[in-house]
Write a protein that holds these residues in place. Structure first.
Motif, PDB file in Angstrom:
ATOM      1  N   LYS A   1     -13.325  -7.755   6.923  1.00 45.23           N
ATOM      2  CA  LYS A   1     -12.318  -6.389   6.631  1.00 45.23           C
ATOM      3  C   LYS A   1     -11.531  -6.833   6.870  1.00 45.23           C
ATOM      4  CE  LYS A   1     -16.899  -3.911   7.915  1.00 45.23           C
ATOM      5  NZ  LYS A   1     -17.357  -2.951   8.973  1.00 45.23           N
ATOM      6  N   THR A   2     -10.873  -7.414   8.105  1.00 45.55           N
ATOM      7  CA  THR A   2      -9.782  -7.360   9.015  1.00 45.55           C
ATOM      8  C   THR A   2      -9.107  -8.630   7.824  1.00 45.55           C
ATOM      9  OG1 THR A   2     -10.773  -7.844  11.167  1.00 45.55           O
ATOM     10  CG2 THR A   2      -8.304  -8.684  10.742  1.00 45.55           C
ATOM     11  N   ARG A   3      -9.343  -9.752   7.225  1.00 45.13           N
ATOM     12  CA  ARG A   3      -8.903 -10.123   6.374  1.00 45.13           C
ATOM     13  C   ARG A   3      -8.420  -9.563   5.140  1.00 45.13           C
ATOM     14  NH1 ARG A   3     -12.090 -16.497   7.466  1.00 45.13           N
ATOM     15  NH2 ARG A   3     -11.653 -16.311   9.448  1.00 45.13           N
ATOM     16  N   VAL A   4      -9.030  -9.393   4.566  1.00 50.41           N
ATOM     17  CA  VAL A   4      -8.632  -8.398   3.347  1.00 50.41           C
ATOM     18  C   VAL A   4      -7.562  -7.775   3.212  1.00 50.41           C
ATOM     19  CG1 VAL A   4      -9.567  -6.843   1.423  1.00 50.41           C
ATOM     20  CG2 VAL A   4     -10.969  -8.137   2.211  1.00 50.41           C
ATOM     21  N   SER A   5      -8.000  -6.797   4.526  1.00 47.38           N
ATOM     22  CA  SER A   5      -6.204  -5.847   5.793  1.00 47.38           C
ATOM     23  C   SER A   5      -5.355  -6.781   5.299  1.00 47.38           C
ATOM     24  CB  SER A   5      -5.977  -5.532   6.366  1.00 47.38           C
ATOM     25  OG  SER A   5      -7.780  -4.784   6.762  1.00 47.38           O
ATOM     26  N   PHE A   6      -4.969  -7.749   5.400  1.00 43.65           N
ATOM     27  CA  PHE A   6      -3.923  -8.774   5.826  1.00 43.65           C
ATOM     28  C   PHE A   6      -3.079  -8.988   3.963  1.00 43.65           C
ATOM     29  CE2 PHE A   6      -2.789 -11.666   9.063  1.00 43.65           C
ATOM     30  CZ  PHE A   6      -3.991 -11.147   9.637  1.00 43.65           C
TER      31      PHE A   6
ATOM     32  N   PHE B   1      -7.437  -1.481   4.646  1.00 48.36           N
ATOM     33  CA  PHE B   1      -8.739  -1.709   3.984  1.00 48.36           C
ATOM     34  C   PHE B   1      -9.599  -1.694   5.238  1.00 48.36           C
ATOM     35  CE2 PHE B   1     -12.242  -4.686   3.018  1.00 48.36           C
ATOM     36  CZ  PHE B   1     -12.724  -3.960   1.491  1.00 48.36           C
ATOM     37  N   GLY B   2      -9.300  -2.089   5.966  1.00 49.38           N
ATOM     38  CA  GLY B   2      -9.879  -3.084   7.685  1.00 49.38           C
ATOM     39  C   GLY B   2     -10.173  -1.671   7.864  1.00 49.38           C
TER      40      GLY B   2
ATOM     41  N   GLY C   1      -6.509   4.762   7.594  1.00 52.74           N
ATOM     42  CA  GLY C   1      -6.529   3.671   6.186  1.00 52.74           C
ATOM     43  C   GLY C   1      -5.607   4.110   4.792  1.00 52.74           C
ATOM     44  N   ALA C   2      -5.676   5.573   4.715  1.00 50.53           N
ATOM     45  CA  ALA C   2      -5.202   5.692   3.709  1.00 50.53           C
ATOM     46  C   ALA C   2      -3.300   5.870   3.695  1.00 50.53           C
ATOM     47  CB  ALA C   2      -5.394   7.735   3.277  1.00 50.53           C
TER      48      ALA C   2
ATOM     49  N   ILE D   1       1.325  -3.537  12.492  1.00 52.36           N
ATOM     50  CA  ILE D   1       0.541  -2.388  13.028  1.00 52.36           C
ATOM     51  C   ILE D   1      -0.680  -2.709  12.730  1.00 52.36           C
ATOM     52  CG2 ILE D   1       0.302   0.174  13.319  1.00 52.36           C
ATOM     53  CD1 ILE D   1       3.000   0.227  13.651  1.00 52.36           C
ATOM     54  N   ASN D   2      -0.766  -2.656  11.184  1.00 52.03           N
ATOM     55  CA  ASN D   2      -2.109  -2.757  10.284  1.00 52.03           C
ATOM     56  C   ASN D   2      -2.705  -4.474  10.552  1.00 52.03           C
ATOM     57  OD1 ASN D   2      -3.789  -2.585   8.189  1.00 52.03           O
ATOM     58  ND2 ASN D   2      -2.592  -3.980   7.302  1.00 52.03           N
TER      59      ASN D   2
END
Lengths: 300, 510
Positions: B68-73, B78-79, B89-90, B165-166
């Motif tokens: 989850k964290t990695r996709v958020s990069f 996403f995370g 998220g939105a 921040i994300n």
């Protein structure tokens, strides 16, 4: 008092009486001098305004003359104002003043309350940043603001919303006086309310705002008065379009070389009409203005 | 110079003490600069460490993160979605979409044009088959390129910050979940905006305004100082403007360069600005204090009347009073008219046409404008001075003058030190008084340069205004002058702040 401790032999009594008299007369003389000075000062300070009122009623000549009291009195100058754009400018300025007084107060209060009551990361840095930004002459931003406003169509005849936008948007910079006021409200009030479970929003509306009445009035008053006197930016934004001018810009034009000879007394009449509402409001709310100005100077 | 110990210092005579202090100040200047250099060096080092820490943290987050964290990069938010924090998220996702769309459609173009500020200027005499005429076709707009280029750069910085921040949020959420605690729901997030995070809600609107309408224009104008943006290079209608490096600064400061050199004029105007600010500040300060003391004096009657008479003049908008007073003293004005009618003078006094008269007049009229304010301020402060100080001074035999120099003045100076500084600075930039009284006139014939006309009472700020509105607007030079004003103001502020007795702490009252 040292005099009371002395043994009151007739000579000493006489002497002290003489000394006392001396002091008294000295004080009386200095007080008289001060009274005279104050009278002269008041005359010097008020005479231009007396002149402006008298000249606005002068009928025989529309140009400057070498005497103060008109030979022929009348309302001609005031009546003639109706044939010019004066009332349009007046309305423009009034709208700007009302709207920006309300919005600026909201912005300034948000800014000053936050910077005074909250301790968050970057607060000191933010204040230092604003201090540095404030050292740039604001006039220089005019050029670009004018172009931006022109791009969105808020110049020339639409100058009023443009001016409001600019006044309000940059008003956050002037938070100092109001922050100084919030700094003096004890923090224990907030803390007590927090303990009782109030949110920060509730604290603001239920505790701080009722206490902040003087500073709110001060902010409203200064924000309301500023647009009546703004000249530089208003002139830039209206760009010689009478429909978009405020009173300051419009009346300034009447004193140009080509118009002054037949509009001088009308300028006086217009000036009187502008000054009356602002002065009345100011005199009514004087108390708050004084406390704001004094507080601002002391707290830097 | 020998350095005295405290005891030796106290033995010095008064004059020597003052001389010693002044000498110390000047001797201290190099050390002050060294210190400044060190502080700046330290700041840079700290900044470097911070950047490094951030990168290490980002790397760790990626290495130790789950999918989850990695996709958020790549897909921001996403995370948060995967961990059921839909609101956060939105917002992240929306921001990323807006950023990508903006950059690919417009931002990329503006930034790519930034180094050149436009490639193709207007083409004249192009044949237009529709109207069967020769017309001018306009292409790039340097002004817009610079403006939107800056905005796009701001946007990129904002995006990087948000992305950071994300990433941080993902790491924190992961750590919280690892301890078995629940995450904040969207409802909690919203609620925190009126509670814990209330300052963000309150600052959002004012700061947006300041960023867009104050900071952005200032950044823009600083950049303009390095371009040739002026009336004949307006960037769209006649010629593009472009980067010229330090040419404008050279033009303003270089004495030797012949035509168009502004150094002499600049020096004159700067000198007058400082003289004006000095007199305008201190005449008002001392006279205002004096008036307040007169009104406050025991035994003076009608205190309220005197005060009201003065305060009235604050209420009336300055443009009316200044314009009217200016006309009162003009050659055809009422003052000259009266004096001629009385037979005291044969021809009008040159109030506004003679340089020395004009300079004296603006200072005098500024006293007229300024005393009421100072009277108000001084009245408030004077009332706060403990009366027993005066009482004991009187018993010790101090006369009124001694009481003033030993009690009133030190107290006033201590309390209003910062105010004096700010009013000095605002006087340096006092546009209204100078411009409305005489528009900076009379014209300084020896000072005419490429920068339009300049008058004998022109301050830097009114000169700047004339340069931007004259027939040959020189926005670039105006920007340079603005930077100079900033430099002068900040140097004065730094020095004065160093000299001021303890600057008050904002927590003092709370």
């Amino acid at each position: 008092m040292s005099e009371n401790n002395q043994v009151e032999t007739p000579e000493v009594k006489k002497q002290s009486l003489k000394k006392h008299m001396g002091l008294k007369t000295k004080r009386a003389i200095s007080n008289t001098v001060i009274h005279i000075v104050l009278v002269i000062m008041s005359v010097i300070w008020l005479i231009p305004f007396v002149c402006i009122v008298l000249q606005s009623f002068r009928v025989e000549s529309t140009w400057q003359v070498g005497y103060v009291v008109p030979h022929q009195w009348g309302f001609d100058n005031y009546i003639n104002l109706a044939q010019t754009d004066f009332w349009h400018w007046y309305l423009n300025t009034f709208i700007i003043a009302i709207v920006s007084a309300v919005l600026q107060t909201v912005i300034v209060l948000c800014m000053s309350y936050t910077l005074s009551r909250f301790r968050f990361k970057g607060r000191k840095g933010l204040m230092r940043f604003m201090l540095i930004i404030g050292m740039f002459p604001g006039m220089i931003t005019m050029i670009i603001l004018y172009k931006v406003l022109k791009d969105i169509g808020l110049t020339h005849e639409n100058a009023v919303p443009g001016l409001i936008l600019v006044y309000v948007a940059s008003s956050g910079m002037g938070y100092y006086v109001s922050k100084g006021f919030f700094d003096t409200i004890p923090k224990s009030l907030d803390e007590a309310a927090r303990v009782d479970g109030a949110t920060r929003l509730q604290i603001l509306f239920k505790i701080i705002l009722p206490l902040a009445k003087p500073i709110i009035i001060y902010t409203v008053l200064t924000a309301f008065m500023a647009p009546w006197a703004d000249f530089v930016f208003a002139r830039y934004v209206s760009m010689n379009t009478p429909a978009g001018m405020n009173v300051a810009v419009g009346l300034y034009r009447w004193l140009n070389q080509d118009q002054i000879s037949y509009k001088y007394t009308m300028f006086c009449a217009g000036g009187v009409l502008v000054a009356i509402p602002v002065t009345i409001l100011f005199m009514l709310l004087q108390k708050y203005y004084v406390s704001g100005v004094t507080g601002g100077a002391v707290k830097g | 110079m020998t350095k005295y110990s405290d005891l030796e210092y106290l033995k010095l005579s008064k004059i020597h003490k003052i001389l010693y202090k002044i000498a110390c100040f000047f001797i201290g200047i190099p050390a002050w600069f060294v210190n400044l250099g060190k502080t700046i060096g330290k700041k840079f080092k700290n900044f470097g460490i911070k950047v490094k820490d951030n990168f290490v943290d980002i790397y760790k987050t990626f290495k130790e993160g789950d999918y989850k964290t990695r996709v958020s990069f790549v897909i921001m938010g996403f995370g948060s979605f995967a961990r059921k924090q839909y609101l956060r998220g939105a917002i992240f996702l929306l921001f990323e979409i807006i950023f990508i769309v903006y950059m690919s459609l417009w931002g990329g173009y503006w930034i790519s044009m930034l180094p050149s500020l436009g490639k193709q200027g207007p083409e004249t005499n192009v044949y237009d088959p529709v109207y069967d005429a020769y017309v001018t076709i306009y292409h790039d707009d340097s002004f817009k390129i610079l403006l939107y280029g800056i905005l796009s750069l701001f946007f990129i910085v904002a995006f990087i910050y948000t992305w950071r921040i994300n990433v941080k949020q993902n790491r924190i959420s992961q750590e919280i979940l690892a301890t078995g605690k629940p995450l904040k729901s969207s409802k909690d997030d919203l609620h925190s905006l009126i509670d814990d995070q209330f300052h963000k809600t309150l600052l959002a609107l004012p700061m947006t305004g300041i960023m867009v309408f104050t900071v952005m224009p200032i950044v823009f104008m600083i950049l303009v100082a390095f371009t040739n943006y002026d009336g004949s290079h307006d960037g769209y209608f006649n010629n593009l403007f472009t980067w010229v490096g330090l040419d404008n600064f050279n033009k303003l400061l270089n004495i030797s360069s012949g035509s168009g050199a502004m150094a002499a004029t600049f020096g004159e105007v700067l000198a007058w600005t400082l003289i004006w600010a000095f007199f305008a500040t201190f005449t008002n300060y001392f006279l205002g204090m004096f008036v307040a003391m007169m009104i406050n004096k025991k035994g003076i009657r009608f205190k309220k009347v005197w005060r009201t008479a003065l305060i009235m003049t604050i209420a009336i908008p300055q443009f009316i009073s200044l314009l009217y007073v200016s006309k009162m003293f003009s050659n055809e004005g009422i003052i000259n008219g009266l004096l001629v009618d009385l037979g005291w003078i044969s021809k009008p006094l040159p109030f506004w046409t003679d340089p020395t008269w004009a300079r004296a007049m603006v200072i005098i009229i500024n006293i007229w404008i300024g005393i009421p304010y100072l009277m108000l301020i001084a009245t408030g402060i004077l009332m706060n001075i403990p009366q027993d100080l005066y009482e004991s001074a009187r018993i010790d035999g101090a006369n009124a003058f001694q009481q003033y120099t030993k009690i009133t003045l030190p107290y006033m100076l201590f309390v209003t030190g910062p105010y004096l500084l700010t009013s000095f600075i605002s006087n340096m930039n006092n546009f209204n008084v100078i411009y409305l009284l005489n528009a900076g006139g009379p014209t300084n014939t020896s000072g005419t340069t490429a920068g339009g006309t300049v008058g004998h009472t022109d301050l830097l700020i009114t000169w700047l205004f004339k340069i931007t509105t004259g027939a040959e607007a020189q926005y670039n030079m105006a920007a340079v002058i603005a930077i100079m004003v900033f430099a002068v103001v900040s140097v004065i502020s730094l020095i004065v702040y160093g000299l001021l007795p303890s600057t008050r702490n904002e927590e003092d009252f709370q």
